[in-house]
Motif scaffolding. Sequence first.
Motif, PDB file in Angstrom:
ATOM      1  N   PRO A 197       0.526  10.219   2.069  1.00 53.65           N
ATOM      2  CA  PRO A 197       0.878   8.832   1.715  1.00 53.65           C
ATOM      3  C   PRO A 197       0.758   7.890   2.899  1.00 53.65           C
ATOM      4  CG  PRO A 197       2.815  10.244   1.707  1.00 53.65           C
ATOM      5  CD  PRO A 197       1.631  11.141   1.808  1.00 53.65           C
ATOM      6  N   VAL A 198       1.088   8.403   4.093  1.00 54.11           N
ATOM      7  CA  VAL A 198       1.019   7.547   5.281  1.00 54.11           C
ATOM      8  C   VAL A 198      -0.438   7.171   5.557  1.00 54.11           C
ATOM      9  CG1 VAL A 198       1.527   7.383   7.723  1.00 54.11           C
ATOM     10  CG2 VAL A 198       3.067   8.656   6.213  1.00 54.11           C
ATOM     11  N   SER A 199      -1.308   8.194   5.580  1.00 53.66           N
ATOM     12  CA  SER A 199      -2.715   7.900   5.909  1.00 53.66           C
ATOM     13  C   SER A 199      -3.341   7.008   4.843  1.00 53.66           C
ATOM     14  CB  SER A 199      -3.503   9.196   6.072  1.00 53.66           C
ATOM     15  OG  SER A 199      -3.613   9.852   4.838  1.00 53.66           O
ATOM     16  N   LEU A 200      -2.986   7.298   3.585  1.00 51.29           N
ATOM     17  CA  LEU A 200      -3.553   6.516   2.477  1.00 51.29           C
ATOM     18  C   LEU A 200      -3.143   5.046   2.578  1.00 51.29           C
ATOM     19  CD1 LEU A 200      -5.262   7.001  -0.053  1.00 51.29           C
ATOM     20  CD2 LEU A 200      -3.156   7.320  -1.332  1.00 51.29           C
ATOM     21  N   SER A 201      -1.852   4.826   2.850  1.00 49.72           N
ATOM     22  CA  SER A 201      -1.367   3.445   2.859  1.00 49.72           C
ATOM     23  C   SER A 201      -1.796   2.722   4.126  1.00 49.72           C
ATOM     24  CB  SER A 201       0.153   3.413   2.705  1.00 49.72           C
ATOM     25  OG  SER A 201       0.745   4.140   3.756  1.00 49.72           O
ATOM     26  N   VAL A 202      -1.701   3.416   5.261  1.00 52.53           N
ATOM     27  CA  VAL A 202      -2.012   2.739   6.523  1.00 52.53           C
ATOM     28  C   VAL A 202      -3.507   2.397   6.589  1.00 52.53           C
ATOM     29  CG1 VAL A 202      -2.146   3.055   9.017  1.00 52.53           C
ATOM     30  CG2 VAL A 202      -0.062   3.636   7.803  1.00 52.53           C
TER      31      VAL A 202
ATOM     32  N   THR B 184       0.832  -1.207   0.000  1.00 55.73           N
ATOM     33  CA  THR B 184       0.000   0.000   0.000  1.00 55.73           C
ATOM     34  C   THR B 184       0.865   1.254   0.000  1.00 55.73           C
ATOM     35  OG1 THR B 184      -0.151  -0.096   2.397  1.00 55.73           O
ATOM     36  CG2 THR B 184      -1.899  -1.146   1.166  1.00 55.73           C
ATOM     37  N   LEU B 185       2.028   1.156   0.675  1.00 56.36           N
ATOM     38  CA  LEU B 185       2.913   2.329   0.717  1.00 56.36           C
ATOM     39  C   LEU B 185       3.486   2.622  -0.664  1.00 56.36           C
ATOM     40  CD1 LEU B 185       4.028   4.318   2.837  1.00 56.36           C
ATOM     41  CD2 LEU B 185       6.111   2.958   2.876  1.00 56.36           C
TER      42      LEU B 185
ATOM     43  N   LEU C 218       2.892   6.180  -2.165  1.00 59.26           N
ATOM     44  CA  LEU C 218       4.032   7.054  -2.485  1.00 59.26           C
ATOM     45  C   LEU C 218       4.016   7.422  -3.962  1.00 59.26           C
ATOM     46  CD1 LEU C 218       7.053   5.682  -0.445  1.00 59.26           C
ATOM     47  CD2 LEU C 218       6.010   7.935  -0.305  1.00 59.26           C
ATOM     48  N   PHE C 219       3.685   6.433  -4.792  1.00 64.34           N
ATOM     49  CA  PHE C 219       3.606   6.712  -6.230  1.00 64.34           C
ATOM     50  C   PHE C 219       2.562   7.791  -6.492  1.00 64.34           C
ATOM     51  CE2 PHE C 219       1.786   5.979 -10.427  1.00 64.34           C
ATOM     52  CZ  PHE C 219       2.926   6.080 -11.204  1.00 64.34           C
ATOM     53  N   ILE C 220       1.396   7.642  -5.846  1.00 60.23           N
ATOM     54  CA  ILE C 220       0.325   8.621  -6.046  1.00 60.23           C
ATOM     55  C   ILE C 220       0.754   9.984  -5.507  1.00 60.23           C
ATOM     56  CG2 ILE C 220      -2.011   9.245  -5.279  1.00 60.23           C
ATOM     57  CD1 ILE C 220      -2.490   6.114  -5.330  1.00 60.23           C
ATOM     58  N   PHE C 221       1.372   9.972  -4.326  1.00 65.26           N
ATOM     59  CA  PHE C 221       1.799  11.236  -3.706  1.00 65.26           C
ATOM     60  C   PHE C 221       2.793  11.975  -4.590  1.00 65.26           C
ATOM     61  CE2 PHE C 221       4.936  13.340  -0.926  1.00 65.26           C
ATOM     62  CZ  PHE C 221       4.117  14.304  -0.360  1.00 65.26           C
ATOM     63  N   ILE C 222       3.812  11.250  -5.031  1.00 64.61           N
ATOM     64  CA  ILE C 222       4.836  11.873  -5.877  1.00 64.61           C
ATOM     65  C   ILE C 222       4.225  12.293  -7.211  1.00 64.61           C
ATOM     66  CG2 ILE C 222       7.022  11.460  -7.071  1.00 64.61           C
ATOM     67  CD1 ILE C 222       7.676   9.530  -4.705  1.00 64.61           C
ATOM     68  N   GLY C 223       3.424  11.408  -7.765  1.00 65.13           N
ATOM     69  CA  GLY C 223       2.796  11.715  -9.053  1.00 65.13           C
ATOM     70  C   GLY C 223       1.925  12.947  -8.972  1.00 65.13           C
ATOM     71  N   VAL C 224       1.094  13.036  -7.923  1.00 65.86           N
ATOM     72  CA  VAL C 224       0.197  14.178  -7.783  1.00 65.86           C
ATOM     73  C   VAL C 224       0.997  15.457  -7.598  1.00 65.86           C
ATOM     74  CG1 VAL C 224      -1.382  15.228  -6.132  1.00 65.86           C
ATOM     75  CG2 VAL C 224      -1.839  12.941  -6.985  1.00 65.86           C
ATOM     76  N   THR C 225       2.078  15.380  -6.812  1.00 66.44           N
ATOM     77  CA  THR C 225       2.909  16.562  -6.603  1.00 66.44           C
ATOM     78  C   THR C 225       3.537  17.016  -7.916  1.00 66.44           C
ATOM     79  OG1 THR C 225       3.385  15.654  -4.438  1.00 66.44           O
ATOM     80  CG2 THR C 225       4.732  17.495  -5.146  1.00 66.44           C
TER      81      THR C 225
END
Lengths: 244, 188
Positions: free
Chosen positions: A170-175, A118-119, A123-130
């Motif tokens: 990313p933490v909340s999304l994955s956890v 999930t991380l 992380l991919f989504i977080f970096i991609g969105v940024t």
Amino acid sequence: MAANPMHQFTVYKIGPKIEIMGIDLSFTNASLFMLISAVLILLLLTFGTNEKKLIPSKVQLLSETLYNFIAKMISDTAGKKAKPYFPFIFSLFVFILFCNMLGMLPYSFTVTSHIIVTLTFALFIFIGVTIVGFTIHGFKYLKIFVPSGVPIVLLPIISIIEIISYLSRPVSLSVRLFANMMAGHTMLKVFGGFVISLGLIGGWLPLTFSVALTGLEILVAFLQAYVFAILTCIYLNDALNLHH
Amino acid sequence: MKKIFCLIILCAYYERNVLAAEAGMPQLDPAYWPSQAFWLIVIFSLIYILISKIFIPKIKSNLDLREDKIRKDLEEAKMLKEESEKKLKKYNSLIQAGKIEVKKIIADGREKLNNDIQQKRREIEEKIEKETKSAEKEIINFKKNSINKISSISEEVASNLVKDIFGESPNASSVKATISQIVKDSKI
């Protein structure tokens, strides 16, 4: 051994050890279940798009419903600009949904119950969105940390809170996904163990719980896939439309 | 028995070892993290590429096709409806015209019939009148004739009677005169 509720999450190697540049990349049971999910998805979509009937067959209807469901979700939360990201959200939702659902089968392995999986997604989504945000808005994207209509005095505090909340995405999304899946499956296992240990007389109560929990877990499996996809849409919306 | 005992001990030993290794959450054991991330990226990329390049365009084209078809069908249905409404109007007007015409024909026919009947009646009446007249004339003639005949018959009867009674035939002219006298008197 079977009584340990965490045993179901053990990852073990299948086949030969694959090592690239000193990193162990062996094919594991997790990889196997990812592959099974992928194959199931591709099978569903292949049979769903095999024949273009005016009145769809059941499988075709399923794939078209999936398409419309995700298309509606994206257009509702992120608007028209998010259309290029539709295939990604579609794949994301379908993959997580299939992994979650496959995990509901007894003796199977739940890919999404591992924090690393999930991380990776988060992380991919977080970096991609940024990246998307910065390429569209340039440095103006930093405005996302400065909400409009906030008194100057509060601005530094609010900005810090915004930055923390952005970075914790990313933490909340994955956890969220990982913890939900792990907790659900652990609970199922614990209740299943109680059925055996309490025997014929007392085992009925945990069995009832187990059955009810299975239903709940199927709901959670769908819901968490949906939440993951819709949160991705919301993050995308923030990057595309800069509401603050 | 010894074998089973050994097996139990072996199992217990094995289990203890496994349990020791599994203490805590397997998720937090980083041994297979790179592997999981690697395979996830590989498999997900594969799905993503296949879905975005093949399946989504396919589903989309099919949905568009259906939407097109439905829109076209709806348009056609609308057109047909309009056309049918037009036809219905035309039909109604035709029926209206037909009704008027029928009424006219009926009225005409009735008038003609009336005229015919009137004429026929008149003709018949005329004929009846003529016949009546001729019959009357005939009756009058017959009357006249019958009077003459009656006088001649009575003359004959009288002369015969006279002949039978007296043995000689009377004078014809005197008989005639007498009879005509009697006829005149009785006013036949």
